[in-house]
Enzyme design. Sequence first.
Site, mmCIF file in Angstrom:
data_model
loop_
_atom_site.group_PDB
_atom_site.id
_atom_site.type_symbol
_atom_site.label_atom_id
_atom_site.label_comp_id
_atom_site.label_asym_id
_atom_site.label_seq_id
_atom_site.Cartn_x
_atom_site.Cartn_y
_atom_site.Cartn_z
ATOM 1 N N HIS A 297 1.237 4.796 -2.641
ATOM 2 C CA HIS A 297 0.843 5.542 -3.853
ATOM 3 C C HIS A 297 2.105 6.194 -4.385
ATOM 4 O O HIS A 297 2.713 7.014 -3.674
ATOM 5 C CB HIS A 297 -0.189 6.615 -3.513
ATOM 6 C CG HIS A 297 -1.419 6.074 -2.850
ATOM 7 N ND1 HIS A 297 -2.596 5.841 -3.533
ATOM 8 C CD2 HIS A 297 -1.646 5.679 -1.564
ATOM 9 C CE1 HIS A 297 -3.489 5.355 -2.683
ATOM 10 N NE2 HIS A 297 -2.948 5.238 -1.491
ATOM 11 N N HIS B 165 0.858 -1.193 0.000
ATOM 12 C CA HIS B 165 0.000 0.000 0.000
ATOM 13 C C HIS B 165 0.885 1.230 0.000
ATOM 14 O O HIS B 165 1.261 1.751 1.054
ATOM 15 C CB HIS B 165 -0.935 -0.043 1.218
ATOM 16 C CG HIS B 165 -1.934 1.072 1.259
ATOM 17 N ND1 HIS B 165 -3.074 1.025 2.044
ATOM 18 C CD2 HIS B 165 -1.988 2.273 0.634
ATOM 19 C CE1 HIS B 165 -3.778 2.130 1.886
ATOM 20 N NE2 HIS B 165 -3.122 2.916 1.043
ATOM 21 N N ASP C 154 1.760 4.175 2.603
ATOM 22 C CA ASP C 154 0.707 4.979 1.975
ATOM 23 C C ASP C 154 1.307 6.118 1.131
ATOM 24 O O ASP C 154 1.414 5.980 -0.086
ATOM 25 C CB ASP C 154 -0.263 5.519 3.039
ATOM 26 C CG ASP C 154 -1.654 5.802 2.492
ATOM 27 O OD1 ASP C 154 -1.905 5.567 1.298
ATOM 28 O OD2 ASP C 154 -2.510 6.268 3.272
ATOM 29 N N ASP C 155 1.668 7.231 1.761
ATOM 30 C CA ASP C 155 2.220 8.397 1.056
ATOM 31 C C ASP C 155 3.423 8.908 1.855
ATOM 32 O O ASP C 155 3.338 9.913 2.563
ATOM 33 C CB ASP C 155 1.141 9.495 0.949
ATOM 34 C CG ASP C 155 -0.088 8.991 0.205
ATOM 35 O OD1 ASP C 155 -0.020 8.872 -1.029
ATOM 36 O OD2 ASP C 155 -1.091 8.674 0.871
ATOM 37 N N HIS D 265 -9.497 0.798 -1.204
ATOM 38 C CA HIS D 265 -9.448 1.493 0.087
ATOM 39 C C HIS D 265 -10.851 1.408 0.686
ATOM 40 O O HIS D 265 -11.846 1.732 0.008
ATOM 41 C CB HIS D 265 -9.103 2.969 -0.097
ATOM 42 C CG HIS D 265 -7.665 3.261 -0.382
ATOM 43 N ND1 HIS D 265 -6.955 2.658 -1.374
ATOM 44 C CD2 HIS D 265 -6.795 4.123 0.227
ATOM 45 C CE1 HIS D 265 -5.713 3.135 -1.370
ATOM 46 N NE2 HIS D 265 -5.585 4.022 -0.417
ATOM 47 N N GLU E 58 -11.109 3.546 5.925
ATOM 48 C CA GLU E 58 -10.062 4.504 6.329
ATOM 49 C C GLU E 58 -10.740 5.616 7.132
ATOM 50 O O GLU E 58 -10.429 5.812 8.298
ATOM 51 C CB GLU E 58 -9.358 5.087 5.097
ATOM 52 C CG GLU E 58 -8.259 6.096 5.458
ATOM 53 C CD GLU E 58 -7.571 6.739 4.239
ATOM 54 O OE1 GLU E 58 -8.113 6.652 3.117
ATOM 55 O OE2 GLU E 58 -6.501 7.346 4.433
HETATM 56 N N1 ADE Z 1 -4.645 8.656 -2.261
HETATM 57 C C1 ADE Z 1 -3.403 8.777 -1.783
HETATM 58 N N2 ADE Z 1 -3.382 8.458 -0.480
HETATM 59 C C2 ADE Z 1 -4.645 8.140 -0.124
HETATM 60 C C3 ADE Z 1 -5.265 7.716 1.071
HETATM 61 N N3 ADE Z 1 -4.601 7.585 2.216
HETATM 62 N N4 ADE Z 1 -6.588 7.489 1.060
HETATM 63 C C4 ADE Z 1 -7.283 7.646 -0.054
HETATM 64 N N5 ADE Z 1 -6.748 8.032 -1.208
HETATM 65 C C5 ADE Z 1 -5.435 8.276 -1.256
HETATM 66 ZN ZN ZN Z 2 -3.771 4.755 0.330
#
Ligand code: ADE
Ligand code: ZN
Length: 317
Positions: free
Chosen positions: A12, A10, A268-269, A187, A190
């Site tokens: 992006h 996971h 994630d990011d 997703h 969340e």
């Molecule tokens: N796009 C990038 N990060 C995300 C996240 N945590 N939740 C939903 N969309 C995303």
């Molecule tokens: Zn994500």
Amino acid sequence: MTPLPVAELHVHVEGTLEADLLVALARRNDVALPTYDAAALTERYRHFTNLQSFLDVYYANLAVLREPTDFYDLMAAYLRRAEAAGVRRAEVFFDPQTHLNNGIGFEAVIEGFAAAVADAPISADLILCFLRDLGPEAAEETLRAALKFREHFIGVGLDSAEVGHPPRMFKRVYEIASGEGLRKVAHAGEEAGPDYVWEALDVLGVERIDHGVRSLADPELVARLRADRVPLTVCPLSNLCLKGVGSLAEHPLKAMLDAGLLVTVNSDDPAYFGGHVDDNFAAVRAALALTDEDVRQLALNSFEASFASREDKDRWR
Ligand code: ADE
Ligand code: ZN
């Protein structure tokens, strides 16, 4: 110390755009930024209030990606950093709709990313995500355009603003994806509740849930996730930065593990949430007093949950 070998399931790629590269690409492509001071840009990332407040910055920054080499450089930088973090296998999300809406052709995006994956120092594959807030028709149009490049991605996912965009809206596009032999993730749970996780499983037929941290509120859902060994790709530092939890000590990861769920740890990011997968492991190990056995289980789970072949999984872990 050699890092723990893991699979990252996971992440992006657009969320790996560090401020230094953002500034370099803005200069290279003559794109205006609010500031060219990388430290000042990074400082802004510390003040998200929820998912949408992050997404606004994340999408705005992606205007710097214009040429195939930009997409290549972004992916290559992530894969190098992932290798240093102990990642042996990465299943990397990308958001083509953002780039198409910025006037970039599909070919430039996917060929840039795919070339970096082909040159990767680790095993990697791409998963195409639909932006749920753009709706199911746009998702279907995106998938049809993407099918010209079918060999470059292994699956589909669903991301962006969750609440108000439930999984059931995307039933048809997931059916088309299934018909093309694509793997399916989404997703869910969340920011929205367990009902979104149920829908992702029962309506979309996903094989993994991305996040799913709200699942514990529903004991029947927990029983289902456990019985079917549905992997949950949890991202602790993301949940902290986007205020899904008040502190890491309150994060449900340990409770999910203790409930027998197939949980994994992911970034994630990472450019926005203060760390890659190794940093996420270090943070939860300390905050949740995870044992060596817990950490080993999380690492094993990541390989188990990956879409790699059995033979590769056994070789890596
Ligand atoms: N796009 C990038 N990060 C995300 C996240 N945590 N939740 C939903 N969309 C995303
Ligand atoms: Zn994500």
